[in-house]
Scaffold this active site. Structure first.
Site, PDB file in Angstrom:
ATOM      1  N   ARG A  37     -48.211 -47.366  18.242  1.00  0.00           N
ATOM      2  CA  ARG A  37     -48.541 -48.422  19.215  1.00  0.00           C
ATOM      3  C   ARG A  37     -50.004 -48.391  19.627  1.00  0.00           C
ATOM      4  O   ARG A  37     -50.457 -49.255  20.369  1.00  0.00           O
ATOM      5  CB  ARG A  37     -47.661 -48.279  20.458  1.00  0.00           C
ATOM      6  N   HIS A  69     -45.039 -44.778   7.054  1.00  0.00           N
ATOM      7  CA  HIS A  69     -45.154 -46.215   7.356  1.00  0.00           C
ATOM      8  C   HIS A  69     -46.398 -46.406   8.219  1.00  0.00           C
ATOM      9  O   HIS A  69     -46.506 -45.816   9.291  1.00  0.00           O
ATOM     10  CB  HIS A  69     -43.904 -46.672   8.103  1.00  0.00           C
ATOM     11  N   TYR A  72     -47.915 -50.859  12.973  1.00  0.00           N
ATOM     12  CA  TYR A  72     -47.722 -52.320  12.994  1.00  0.00           C
ATOM     13  C   TYR A  72     -48.939 -53.077  13.514  1.00  0.00           C
ATOM     14  O   TYR A  72     -49.013 -54.295  13.393  1.00  0.00           O
ATOM     15  CB  TYR A  72     -46.500 -52.673  13.848  1.00  0.00           C
ATOM     16  N   HIS A 109     -47.337 -53.377   5.731  1.00  0.00           N
ATOM     17  CA  HIS A 109     -46.979 -54.801   5.680  1.00  0.00           C
ATOM     18  C   HIS A 109     -48.217 -55.582   5.242  1.00  0.00           C
ATOM     19  O   HIS A 109     -49.324 -55.265   5.667  1.00  0.00           O
ATOM     20  CB  HIS A 109     -46.520 -55.291   7.048  1.00  0.00           C
ATOM     21  N   GLU A 144     -44.895 -53.596   1.610  1.00  0.00           N
ATOM     22  CA  GLU A 144     -43.508 -53.919   1.965  1.00  0.00           C
ATOM     23  C   GLU A 144     -43.283 -55.425   1.987  1.00  0.00           C
ATOM     24  O   GLU A 144     -44.077 -56.173   2.558  1.00  0.00           O
ATOM     25  CB  GLU A 144     -43.182 -53.315   3.340  1.00  0.00           C
ATOM     26  N   ASP A 178     -37.503 -53.911   1.277  1.00  0.00           N
ATOM     27  CA  ASP A 178     -36.656 -53.721   2.454  1.00  0.00           C
ATOM     28  C   ASP A 178     -35.489 -54.710   2.336  1.00  0.00           C
ATOM     29  O   ASP A 178     -35.710 -55.920   2.266  1.00  0.00           O
ATOM     30  CB  ASP A 178     -37.500 -53.986   3.713  1.00  0.00           C
ATOM     31  N   HIS A 181     -35.209 -57.387   5.011  1.00  0.00           N
ATOM     32  CA  HIS A 181     -36.254 -58.402   4.851  1.00  0.00           C
ATOM     33  C   HIS A 181     -35.930 -59.327   3.672  1.00  0.00           C
ATOM     34  O   HIS A 181     -36.147 -60.535   3.748  1.00  0.00           O
ATOM     35  CB  HIS A 181     -37.624 -57.745   4.652  1.00  0.00           C
ATOM     36  N   HIS A 213     -36.464 -49.673   1.674  1.00  0.00           N
ATOM     37  CA  HIS A 213     -35.947 -49.508   3.025  1.00  0.00           C
ATOM     38  C   HIS A 213     -34.532 -50.067   3.002  1.00  0.00           C
ATOM     39  O   HIS A 213     -34.345 -51.257   2.738  1.00  0.00           O
ATOM     40  CB  HIS A 213     -36.803 -50.268   4.044  1.00  0.00           C
ATOM     41  N   ASP A 226     -35.847 -60.683  11.205  1.00  0.00           N
ATOM     42  CA  ASP A 226     -35.829 -59.299  10.801  1.00  0.00           C
ATOM     43  C   ASP A 226     -35.235 -58.472  11.942  1.00  0.00           C
ATOM     44  O   ASP A 226     -35.942 -58.095  12.853  1.00  0.00           O
ATOM     45  CB  ASP A 226     -37.294 -58.914  10.498  1.00  0.00           C
ATOM     46  N   HIS A 228     -32.673 -55.204  12.146  1.00  0.00           N
ATOM     47  CA  HIS A 228     -31.924 -54.245  11.347  1.00  0.00           C
ATOM     48  C   HIS A 228     -30.589 -53.877  11.996  1.00  0.00           C
ATOM     49  O   HIS A 228     -30.474 -53.852  13.216  1.00  0.00           O
ATOM     50  CB  HIS A 228     -32.755 -52.964  11.147  1.00  0.00           C
ATOM     51  N   GLU A 258     -34.000 -47.469   8.175  1.00  0.00           N
ATOM     52  CA  GLU A 258     -34.682 -47.851   9.416  1.00  0.00           C
ATOM     53  C   GLU A 258     -33.631 -48.492  10.325  1.00  0.00           C
ATOM     54  O   GLU A 258     -33.838 -49.554  10.893  1.00  0.00           O
ATOM     55  CB  GLU A 258     -35.810 -48.843   9.141  1.00  0.00           C
TER      56      GLU A 258
HETATM   57 ZN    ZN Z   1     -38.832 -51.839   6.431  1.00  0.00          ZN
HETATM   58 ZN    ZN Z   2     -41.978 -52.006   7.713  1.00  0.00          ZN
END
Ligand code: ZN
Ligand code: ZN
Length: 278
Positions: A37, A69, A72, A109, A144, A178, A181, A213, A226, A228, A258
């Site tokens: 973050r 990973h 973000y 990503h 990804e 993924d 996704h 993923h 998206d 999960h 995930e």
């Molecule tokens: Zn993923």
């Molecule tokens: Zn991801």
């Protein structure tokens, strides 16, 4: 060998991630290389990196079983100069951390192009990925696929192909598929997981699948969303995951959960490892 395991926490010390994975009887795992973050994080201390590497050895995790990973916050496709600068700095930092940890691949990503055309966004993302691979020898990038909300790139094989074609360091670039996704983007991964994978291999070749993923989905097919869900409890269903883990092409690459309910991780891992061995 099937490398199956969850995205585990790096809380307190990054080396504990290997211990956490081991406690779940995972044969592979994922991590963030730092607090995902924040733009800035304290430098990775060599003693912590060394401890991580020795815990990996102790519990029998090879570098190819672990797929970090990237955070973000990084948007490789951004048209904004300020965000681009910050994204590149963080991407470089995370790639460096990955190599220091004795690992080889970093999942990222492709980003959102925000304005203008997708083609321009793809060019920007490709340039940033090349810059990272130019500056950090030893890193491979696993791009990804996405569900494709808004201007997010990478929800079709065509777009992933355009991205790969725009990258110079092609031999060090591959993909993470993924499943949630794929499902959100409109691939029929529920009824025809083999067909989806076959289409990927026909276009890119087996060696371009750097990892997967494995996530079930809470949100409907082709919703571009998206969310999960735990394996077998969502709209994709266990059968599709069984088919995926039984494929020979998913040997020796990280297959990462995930999924949202940590208390189910141990069972999910066991279920998938058993399905693969059947
Ligand atoms: Zn993923
Ligand atoms: Zn991801």
């Amino acid at each position: 060998m099937k490398y199956i395991g969850p995205h585990v926490s790096i809380k307190e010390n990054i080396s504990l991630s290997a211990v956490r994975a081991h406690e779940l009887s995972a044969t592979g795992f994922a991590i963030f290389t730092k607090n995902q973050r924040q733009w800035k994080a304290p430098q990775l201390k060599e003693e912590d990196a060394a401890l991580f590497r020795s815990e990996m050895r102790k519990y029998g995790y090879s570098p190819s079983a672990v797929l970090p990973h990237a955070g973000y916050l990084i948007n490789p496709a951004t048209p904004d100069e300020e965000l681009k600068k910050k994204s590149l700095a963080l991407f470089l930092d995370e790639a460096g951390r990955t190599v220091s940890l004795g690992l080889e691949m970093l999942n990222i990503h492709p980003g959102a192009f925000k304005e203008g055309t997708a083609e321009d966004g793809i060019k920007r993302a490709a340039a940033m990925m090349d810059e990272v691979m130019d500056q950090v020898p030893g890193i491979r990038i696993a791009i990804e696929n996405t569900a494709g909300a808004g201007t997010v790139l990478g929800s079709s094989f065509e777009e992933l192909d355009m991205l790969l074609s725009s990258i110079r360091n092609k031999d060090r670039t591959g993909f993470t598929l993924d499943t949630a996704h794929l499902f959100g983007a409109g691939f029929d991964v529920k009824n025809d997981p083999d067909g989806v994978l076959d289409a990927f291999f026909a276009r890119f070749g087996k060696e371009k699948l750097f990892g997967m993923h494995l996530n079930d989905s809470m949100v409907p097919h082709a919703s571009k969303k998206d969310r999960h869900e735990s394996i077998g409890r969502g709209l994709i269903g266990l059968e599709a995951f069984t088919a995926i883990v039984r494929r020979r092409e998913t040997d020796d690459i990280p297959l990462i959960l995930e999924t949202p309910d940590e208390t189910l991780w141990k069972d999910e891992i066991r279920t998938l490892l058993e399905a693969a061995a059947d």
